[in-house]
Design a protein around this motif. Structure first.
Motif, short mmCIF file in Angstrom:
data_model
loop_
_atom_site.label_atom_id
_atom_site.label_comp_id
_atom_site.label_asym_id
_atom_site.label_seq_id
_atom_site.Cartn_x
_atom_site.Cartn_y
_atom_site.Cartn_z
N THR A 116 0.83 -1.20 0.00
CA THR A 116 0.00 0.00 0.00
C THR A 116 0.87 1.25 0.00
N LEU A 117 0.48 2.23 -0.83
CA LEU A 117 1.13 3.53 -0.84
C LEU A 117 0.47 4.40 0.22
N THR A 118 1.24 4.84 1.21
CA THR A 118 0.71 5.58 2.35
C THR A 118 1.32 6.97 2.43
N PRO A 119 0.58 8.02 2.05
CA PRO A 119 1.12 9.40 2.18
C PRO A 119 1.29 9.77 3.66
N GLN A 135 5.28 6.32 2.45
CA GLN A 135 5.87 5.01 2.66
C GLN A 135 5.14 3.99 1.79
N VAL A 136 5.82 2.90 1.51
CA VAL A 136 5.19 1.72 0.92
C VAL A 136 5.14 0.67 2.02
N ARG A 137 3.94 0.23 2.38
CA ARG A 137 3.79 -0.69 3.51
C ARG A 137 3.30 -2.05 3.04
N ASP A 138 3.72 -3.10 3.79
CA ASP A 138 3.31 -4.46 3.44
C ASP A 138 1.96 -4.78 4.05
N VAL A 139 1.55 -6.04 3.92
CA VAL A 139 0.21 -6.43 4.36
C VAL A 139 0.04 -6.31 5.88
N GLN A 140 1.15 -6.31 6.62
CA GLN A 140 1.10 -6.15 8.07
C GLN A 140 1.28 -4.70 8.51
N GLY A 141 1.33 -3.79 7.55
CA GLY A 141 1.46 -2.38 7.88
C GLY A 141 2.87 -1.92 8.15
N ARG A 142 3.87 -2.73 7.85
CA ARG A 142 5.26 -2.37 8.11
C ARG A 142 5.85 -1.67 6.89
N GLY A 178 12.25 3.69 5.91
CA GLY A 178 11.38 3.43 4.79
C GLY A 178 10.53 4.60 4.37
N THR A 179 10.81 5.81 4.89
CA THR A 179 10.06 6.99 4.51
C THR A 179 10.72 7.67 3.31
N ALA A 209 7.35 -5.73 -9.53
CA ALA A 209 7.17 -4.36 -10.01
C ALA A 209 5.75 -3.89 -9.73
N ARG A 210 5.62 -2.66 -9.23
CA ARG A 210 4.31 -2.10 -8.88
C ARG A 210 4.25 -0.63 -9.28
N THR A 211 3.03 -0.18 -9.59
CA THR A 211 2.76 1.25 -9.74
C THR A 211 1.49 1.54 -8.95
N LEU A 212 1.63 2.30 -7.88
CA LEU A 212 0.51 2.66 -7.02
C LEU A 212 0.25 4.15 -7.15
N GLY A 213 -1.00 4.55 -7.02
CA GLY A 213 -1.35 5.95 -7.20
C GLY A 213 -2.22 6.49 -6.08
#
Length: 336
Positions: A116-119, A135-142, A178-179, A209-213
């Motif tokens: 997840t892309l988290t502003p 940040q880009v966070r994983d499924v556990q929010g890390r 990771g910020t 590879a990912r592109t999140l918006g």
């Protein structure tokens, strides 16, 4: 004197005893479950059955073990049916394998595949210098901290207003936690779209590879501009850029971009590991297309492989570098 005792077969007892103990000749037939089968016929059936079984096993093994794949990923037979000219970059032909004969676009969501892309910063003001942190966070929010370097950078951030104006191609820096952060100035009010284009290094050492918006609202009066008419030529700071090719929906086709400076052809320099970069955005949902340049020096232009996912209008942003300065030529492309 009475007659000797006889057996039920009509033989005398001694004769019957001798008949019982005498070896019997091998019969010409076999008995199984009450069915008499001729032995010659049985041997012939077994031989024929064995041959049929061998043929069936050979066919099955052939289906389980197809011929070796060629360099294009096709089996050797298929690969030889479609040779390519030397230096042709990796690409696909025909309809892209996806629902409805289209190709997947990125940047439509803040999350994908568990990431997840988290502003972390908000409050951008039109015309004022600011900073965007995320940040880009994983499924556990890390926060994720392992990224692969692609085109000389571990993170590419594309920012554009939702009317496809104000395009910026930025490269944030990552802190140890990771910020990611990058200076960002948006010239006008409106809703802006930020695309994080990156490749993760997974726990097993693989890459994803990912592109999140995500949307970035900037307060103020918003007057969207109409998209320019389709064109194959654009000018930017004294340079004229043009593209040639015949893009198609659901099929990968080459697009070649050339740059001129008056009557001369300038020398394109390597920028982010290539002689040019191309970003394509779809009008409406602002879908982000991955467009890959072919390798090799830009002797008479830079070629990209583009797959249009469906009908509509697209905005093409072609980045090129001359004399150490990066410029962006913009085009509108319509897919019928």
């Amino acid at each position: 004197m009475s007659d000797p005792t006889t057996s039920p077969t009509g033989l005398s007892a001694p004769d019957a005893e001798r008949e019982a103990t005498a070896p019997s000749p091998a019969p010409d037939v076999s008995e199984a479950a009450g069915v008499l089968v001729d032995r010659g016929t049985l041997r012939l059936a077994l031989v024929v059955g064995g041959l049929v079984l061998a043929v069936l096993l050979g066919f099955g093994l052939g289906r389980l073990n197809p011929p070796p794949a060629g360099p294009t990923g096709l089996t050797s037979a298929a690969a030889t049916d479609h040779p390519h000219a030397p230096g042709t970059g990796a690409h696909e032909h025909g309809v892209v394998a996806d629902t409805g004969g289209t190709t997947e676009v990125g940047g439509l969501a803040v999350g994908s595949g568990g990431w997840t892309l988290t502003p972390l910063s908000t409050g951008l003001t039109a015309g004022r210098a600011g900073e965007f942190r995320f940040q880009v966070r994983d499924v556990q929010g890390r926060p994720v901290t392992r990224f692969a370097v692609v085109h000389d950078k571990p993170m590419h951030l594309i920012v554009v207003r939702r009317d496809l104006t104000g395009y910026q191609h930025l490269h944030p820096r990552m802190a140890a936690d990771g910020t990611w952060s990058v200076p960002l100035t948006v010239p006008q009010a409106g809703v802006w779209r930020a695309y994080a284009d990156f490749t993760l290094v997974t726990d097993d050492g693989g890459q994803s590879a990912r592109t999140l918006g995500v949307d970035l609202p900037v307060p103020g009066d918003y007057a969207p501009r109409p998209l320019p008419e389709p064109a194959r030529i654009a000018t930017v700071e004294g340079f004229t850029a043009s593209w040639s090719g015949e893009p198609r929906i659901g099929a990968t086709r080459p697009l070649r971009f050339a740059v001129r400076a008056g009557d001369t052809t300038p020398t394109l320099e390597r920028y982010l590991g290539a002689y040019g970069h191309l970003v394509a955005l779809r009008e409406g949902d602002l879908g982000y297309l991955h467009v890959h340049p072919e390798a090799g020096p830009a002797v008479d232009g830079v070629t990209f492989q583009l797959t249009l996912p469906g009908p509509g209008r697209y905005r093409l942003f072609f980045d090129f570098q001359v004399a150490g300065v990066v410029r962006t030529a913009e085009f509108t492309l319509t897919a019928p």
